[in-house]
Design an enzyme around this catalytic site. Sequence first.
Site, PDB file in Angstrom:
ATOM      1  N   LEU A  29      39.191  44.318  26.960  1.00 53.97           N
ATOM      2  CA  LEU A  29      37.778  44.026  27.245  1.00 53.97           C
ATOM      3  C   LEU A  29      37.503  42.519  27.324  1.00 53.97           C
ATOM      4  O   LEU A  29      36.383  42.086  27.082  1.00 53.97           O
ATOM      5  CB  LEU A  29      36.846  44.693  26.222  1.00 53.97           C
ATOM      6  N   ASP A  54      45.648  44.773  23.692  1.00 48.35           N
ATOM      7  CA  ASP A  54      46.170  43.747  24.597  1.00 48.35           C
ATOM      8  C   ASP A  54      47.580  44.147  25.025  1.00 48.35           C
ATOM      9  O   ASP A  54      48.389  44.519  24.170  1.00 48.35           O
ATOM     10  CB  ASP A  54      46.200  42.403  23.837  1.00 48.35           C
ATOM     11  N   PHE A  76      46.801  46.704  35.984  1.00 48.32           N
ATOM     12  CA  PHE A  76      45.743  45.830  36.503  1.00 48.32           C
ATOM     13  C   PHE A  76      45.492  44.648  35.571  1.00 48.32           C
ATOM     14  O   PHE A  76      44.900  43.657  35.990  1.00 48.32           O
ATOM     15  CB  PHE A  76      44.402  46.578  36.568  1.00 48.32           C
ATOM     16  N   SER A 120      48.537  40.132  45.017  1.00 47.33           N
ATOM     17  CA  SER A 120      47.440  39.582  45.809  1.00 47.33           C
ATOM     18  C   SER A 120      47.961  38.962  47.098  1.00 47.33           C
ATOM     19  O   SER A 120      49.073  38.419  47.129  1.00 47.33           O
ATOM     20  CB  SER A 120      46.751  38.496  44.985  1.00 47.33           C
ATOM     21  N   TYR A 145      47.236  30.835  39.226  1.00 55.00           N
ATOM     22  CA  TYR A 145      46.961  32.270  39.358  1.00 55.00           C
ATOM     23  C   TYR A 145      47.895  32.887  40.409  1.00 55.00           C
ATOM     24  O   TYR A 145      48.568  33.884  40.148  1.00 55.00           O
ATOM     25  CB  TYR A 145      45.494  32.508  39.748  1.00 55.00           C
ATOM     26  N   LYS A 149      51.182  35.666  40.022  1.00 51.41           N
ATOM     27  CA  LYS A 149      51.346  36.945  40.728  1.00 51.41           C
ATOM     28  C   LYS A 149      52.722  37.012  41.379  1.00 51.41           C
ATOM     29  O   LYS A 149      53.411  38.027  41.335  1.00 51.41           O
ATOM     30  CB  LYS A 149      50.253  37.119  41.788  1.00 51.41           C
ATOM     31  N   PHE A 174      44.047  42.494  49.653  1.00 48.14           N
ATOM     32  CA  PHE A 174      43.341  41.449  50.382  1.00 48.14           C
ATOM     33  C   PHE A 174      42.020  41.188  49.609  1.00 48.14           C
ATOM     34  O   PHE A 174      42.101  40.892  48.436  1.00 48.14           O
ATOM     35  CB  PHE A 174      43.286  41.790  51.875  1.00 48.14           C
ATOM     36  N   LEU A 196      32.874  35.561  47.358  1.00 46.90           N
ATOM     37  CA  LEU A 196      31.766  35.588  48.312  1.00 46.90           C
ATOM     38  C   LEU A 196      30.794  36.752  48.101  1.00 46.90           C
ATOM     39  O   LEU A 196      29.575  36.534  47.980  1.00 46.90           O
ATOM     40  CB  LEU A 196      32.330  35.628  49.741  1.00 46.90           C
ATOM     41  N   ARG A 288      36.316  24.303  50.406  1.00 47.09           N
ATOM     42  CA  ARG A 288      36.736  24.427  49.007  1.00 47.09           C
ATOM     43  C   ARG A 288      38.239  24.159  48.923  1.00 47.09           C
ATOM     44  O   ARG A 288      39.011  24.681  49.744  1.00 47.09           O
ATOM     45  CB  ARG A 288      36.409  25.853  48.527  1.00 47.09           C
TER      46      ARG A 288
HETATM   47  P1  NAD Z   1      38.957  42.489  36.246  1.00 47.82           P
HETATM   48  O1  NAD Z   1      38.941  41.221  35.447  1.00 47.82           O
HETATM   49  O2  NAD Z   1      37.669  43.162  36.508  1.00 47.82           O
HETATM   50  O3  NAD Z   1      39.930  43.545  35.530  1.00 47.82           O
HETATM   51  C1  NAD Z   1      41.025  43.165  34.746  1.00 47.82           C
HETATM   52  C2  NAD Z   1      40.925  43.926  33.439  1.00 47.82           C
HETATM   53  O4  NAD Z   1      42.049  43.593  32.600  1.00 47.82           O
HETATM   54  C3  NAD Z   1      39.671  43.580  32.635  1.00 47.82           C
HETATM   55  O5  NAD Z   1      39.034  44.771  32.245  1.00 47.82           O
HETATM   56  C4  NAD Z   1      40.191  42.792  31.435  1.00 47.82           C
HETATM   57  O6  NAD Z   1      39.400  42.995  30.284  1.00 47.82           O
HETATM   58  C5  NAD Z   1      41.595  43.372  31.295  1.00 47.82           C
HETATM   59  N1  NAD Z   1      42.583  42.482  30.679  1.00 47.82           N
HETATM   60  C6  NAD Z   1      42.823  41.172  30.959  1.00 47.82           C
HETATM   61  N2  NAD Z   1      43.839  40.705  30.219  1.00 47.82           N
HETATM   62  C7  NAD Z   1      44.273  41.745  29.456  1.00 47.82           C
HETATM   63  C8  NAD Z   1      45.300  41.901  28.489  1.00 47.82           C
HETATM   64  N3  NAD Z   1      46.096  40.880  28.162  1.00 47.82           N
HETATM   65  N4  NAD Z   1      45.466  43.092  27.908  1.00 47.82           N
HETATM   66  C9  NAD Z   1      44.658  44.141  28.230  1.00 47.82           C
HETATM   67  N5  NAD Z   1      43.674  44.056  29.130  1.00 47.82           N
HETATM   68  C10 NAD Z   1      43.476  42.875  29.742  1.00 47.82           C
HETATM   69  O7  NAD Z   1      39.732  42.191  37.598  1.00 47.82           O
HETATM   70  P2  NAD Z   1      39.932  43.105  38.880  1.00 47.82           P
HETATM   71  O8  NAD Z   1      39.216  42.465  39.987  1.00 47.82           O
HETATM   72  O9  NAD Z   1      39.672  44.521  38.569  1.00 47.82           O
HETATM   73  O10 NAD Z   1      41.482  42.872  39.144  1.00 47.82           O
HETATM   74  C11 NAD Z   1      42.471  43.762  38.684  1.00 47.82           C
HETATM   75  C12 NAD Z   1      43.838  43.191  39.016  1.00 47.82           C
HETATM   76  O11 NAD Z   1      43.934  43.007  40.417  1.00 47.82           O
HETATM   77  C13 NAD Z   1      44.115  41.823  38.389  1.00 47.82           C
HETATM   78  O12 NAD Z   1      45.482  41.788  38.009  1.00 47.82           O
HETATM   79  C14 NAD Z   1      43.849  40.870  39.520  1.00 47.82           C
HETATM   80  O13 NAD Z   1      44.572  39.675  39.381  1.00 47.82           O
HETATM   81  C15 NAD Z   1      44.313  41.675  40.714  1.00 47.82           C
HETATM   82  N6  NAD Z   1      43.672  41.256  41.974  1.00 47.82           N
HETATM   83  C16 NAD Z   1      42.313  41.227  42.060  1.00 47.82           C
HETATM   84  C17 NAD Z   1      41.705  40.812  43.231  1.00 47.82           C
HETATM   85  C18 NAD Z   1      40.211  40.731  43.335  1.00 47.82           C
HETATM   86  O14 NAD Z   1      39.722  40.118  44.253  1.00 47.82           O
HETATM   87  N7  NAD Z   1      39.435  41.351  42.472  1.00 47.82           N
HETATM   88  C19 NAD Z   1      42.504  40.458  44.334  1.00 47.82           C
HETATM   89  C20 NAD Z   1      43.877  40.523  44.229  1.00 47.82           C
HETATM   90  C21 NAD Z   1      44.458  40.939  43.033  1.00 47.82           C
HETATM   91  C1  UD1 Z   2      39.970  34.093  46.315  1.00 45.81           C
HETATM   92  C2  UD1 Z   2      41.121  33.325  45.713  1.00 45.81           C
HETATM   93  C3  UD1 Z   2      42.377  34.165  45.832  1.00 45.81           C
HETATM   94  C4  UD1 Z   2      42.168  35.493  45.141  1.00 45.81           C
HETATM   95  C5  UD1 Z   2      40.954  36.180  45.732  1.00 45.81           C
HETATM   96  C6  UD1 Z   2      40.656  37.397  44.934  1.00 45.81           C
HETATM   97  C7  UD1 Z   2      40.623  30.933  45.991  1.00 45.81           C
HETATM   98  C8  UD1 Z   2      41.019  29.684  46.682  1.00 45.81           C
HETATM   99  N1  UD1 Z   2      41.284  32.044  46.392  1.00 45.81           N
HETATM  100  O1  UD1 Z   2      40.265  34.375  47.665  1.00 45.81           O
HETATM  101  O2  UD1 Z   2      43.458  33.489  45.213  1.00 45.81           O
HETATM  102  O3  UD1 Z   2      43.296  36.318  45.303  1.00 45.81           O
HETATM  103  O4  UD1 Z   2      39.811  35.305  45.646  1.00 45.81           O
HETATM  104  O5  UD1 Z   2      39.497  37.972  45.331  1.00 45.81           O
HETATM  105  O6  UD1 Z   2      39.763  30.957  45.133  1.00 45.81           O
HETATM  106  N2  UD1 Z   2      33.078  31.442  50.236  1.00 45.81           N
HETATM  107  C9  UD1 Z   2      31.952  30.717  50.482  1.00 45.81           C
HETATM  108  N3  UD1 Z   2      31.046  30.547  49.473  1.00 45.81           N
HETATM  109  C10 UD1 Z   2      31.198  31.098  48.238  1.00 45.81           C
HETATM  110  C11 UD1 Z   2      32.367  31.875  47.991  1.00 45.81           C
HETATM  111  C12 UD1 Z   2      33.284  32.016  49.018  1.00 45.81           C
HETATM  112  O7  UD1 Z   2      31.762  30.190  51.575  1.00 45.81           O
HETATM  113  O8  UD1 Z   2      30.348  30.908  47.346  1.00 45.81           O
HETATM  114  C13 UD1 Z   2      34.041  31.661  51.340  1.00 45.81           C
HETATM  115  C14 UD1 Z   2      35.432  31.118  51.059  1.00 45.81           C
HETATM  116  O9  UD1 Z   2      35.556  29.791  51.460  1.00 45.81           O
HETATM  117  C15 UD1 Z   2      36.292  32.094  51.878  1.00 45.81           C
HETATM  118  C16 UD1 Z   2      35.518  33.400  51.835  1.00 45.81           C
HETATM  119  O10 UD1 Z   2      34.176  33.059  51.502  1.00 45.81           O
HETATM  120  O11 UD1 Z   2      36.362  31.667  53.212  1.00 45.81           O
HETATM  121  C17 UD1 Z   2      36.047  34.374  50.779  1.00 45.81           C
HETATM  122  O12 UD1 Z   2      36.102  33.710  49.527  1.00 45.81           O
HETATM  123  P1  UD1 Z   2      36.461  34.481  48.170  1.00 45.81           P
HETATM  124  O13 UD1 Z   2      35.629  35.696  48.051  1.00 45.81           O
HETATM  125  O14 UD1 Z   2      36.405  33.488  47.060  1.00 45.81           O
HETATM  126  O15 UD1 Z   2      37.962  34.966  48.385  1.00 45.81           O
HETATM  127  P2  UD1 Z   2      39.265  34.128  48.821  1.00 45.81           P
HETATM  128  O16 UD1 Z   2      38.981  32.684  48.873  1.00 45.81           O
HETATM  129  O17 UD1 Z   2      39.822  34.771  50.010  1.00 45.81           O
END
Ligand code: NAD
Ligand code: UD1
Length: 334
Positions: A29, A54, A76, A120, A145, A149, A174, A196, A288
Amino acid sequence: MTGGAGYIGSHTCVALLQAGYEILVVDNLSNSKKESLLRVEAITGKKVPWVQADVRNRGKMRELFSAHPVEGVIHFAGLKAVGESVEKPLRYYDANVAGSMALAEVMQEFGVRLLVFSSSATVYGDPAMLPIREDFPVGATTNPYGRSKLMVEQIYTDLAVSDKAWQIALLRYFNPVGAHGSGLIGEDPSDIPNNLMPYISQVAVGRRERLTVFGNDYPTVDGTGVRDYIHVMDLAEGHVKALAWLQNHTGAHVFNLGTGRGYSVLEVVKAFETASGRPVPYRFSPRRAGDVAAVYADAMKAEQELKWKASRGIEAMCRDAWNWQQQNPMGYPD
Ligand code: NAD
Ligand code: UD1
């Protein structure tokens, strides 16, 4: 399911329960609330057994593997804020790399070899060509980060070479967005959103004044960054397909989970305004750091192998993100 209370995890809980799986959630959490799991129960009408722990706590993880007949793990759990990872690299490598190693060690001890890992598209860095295929070069990541991965992908790949019994899927997501259609679960950033779609939602609901668009001089359709946004329920269903596919496949396998289509920031703003009926004021700022112009997947491998294809378009992504935001303007209650 480690991290099963989080954004993608909670949606995957719904998809797995609806597909008939029995699940156990392990989450510390640190970036979620247990309310998300209560909401999963409300959606599915099923209990969600969960433990606050954890993944780095090997003793606790051993207890769980002893007490429950675990057949496979979706991992996750981890930290995901890119900017924070630059400031606190040790924290990120510990949570993401050491956490993933501790989990695999305990799995190995208990003879559990089926593992789905959340990777990712960030591992591709700035791609030389589009759309991005799984065999494109990786490694040009711009932050701890992203490197964490990639390291875990490499560690898990080595593991699968060392012991042919492992069945591992490395899923490169993605840009996951949107929410379950009920509006009961969704993305609940604890701070100012970095991404975004949650930022746009908070502008539309009146929590923030305007969006800052990072850069309007990219070589894209309108100068703003292009990404492959994928509905979180499509992504969740991708995990169900990957689990099923792994039953008959050993080794470590990489899959892109994306739609194959990119949208610019301004296209997303427009789609969101249409879906919500609210204006989304914005202004441009410089690029950015670490951002690239365009990222979108070639999603054919997942379609051919996993028999999975994203089916929800940008309209559904915006509609469902807005539905969640409107019903929960301040996110989950404590
Ligand atoms: P999130 O933060 O909502 O979910 C991650 C969960 O893991 C949380 O509930 C957190 O409390 C739990 N957690 C973190 N560290 C922990 C630990 N050491 N032990 C137990 N629980 C732990 O994130 P999400 O968006 O659901 O992402 C899930 C996974 O997908 C992550 O590994 C993230 O890096 C990966 N990912 C996410 C995105 C994205 O855009 N959301 C994109 C690519 C990859
Ligand atoms: C970001 C992370 C990427 C991660 C992914 C997870 C960075 C550089 N990259 O990707 O490592 O795996 O999130 O979801 O942080 N944007 C704006 N204004 C905002 C926010 C975003 O213009 O306030 C634009 C960004 O420049 C980008 C697009 O929206 O072009 C998407 O951004 P975002 O949602 O942060 O995702 P990524 O940058 O693709």
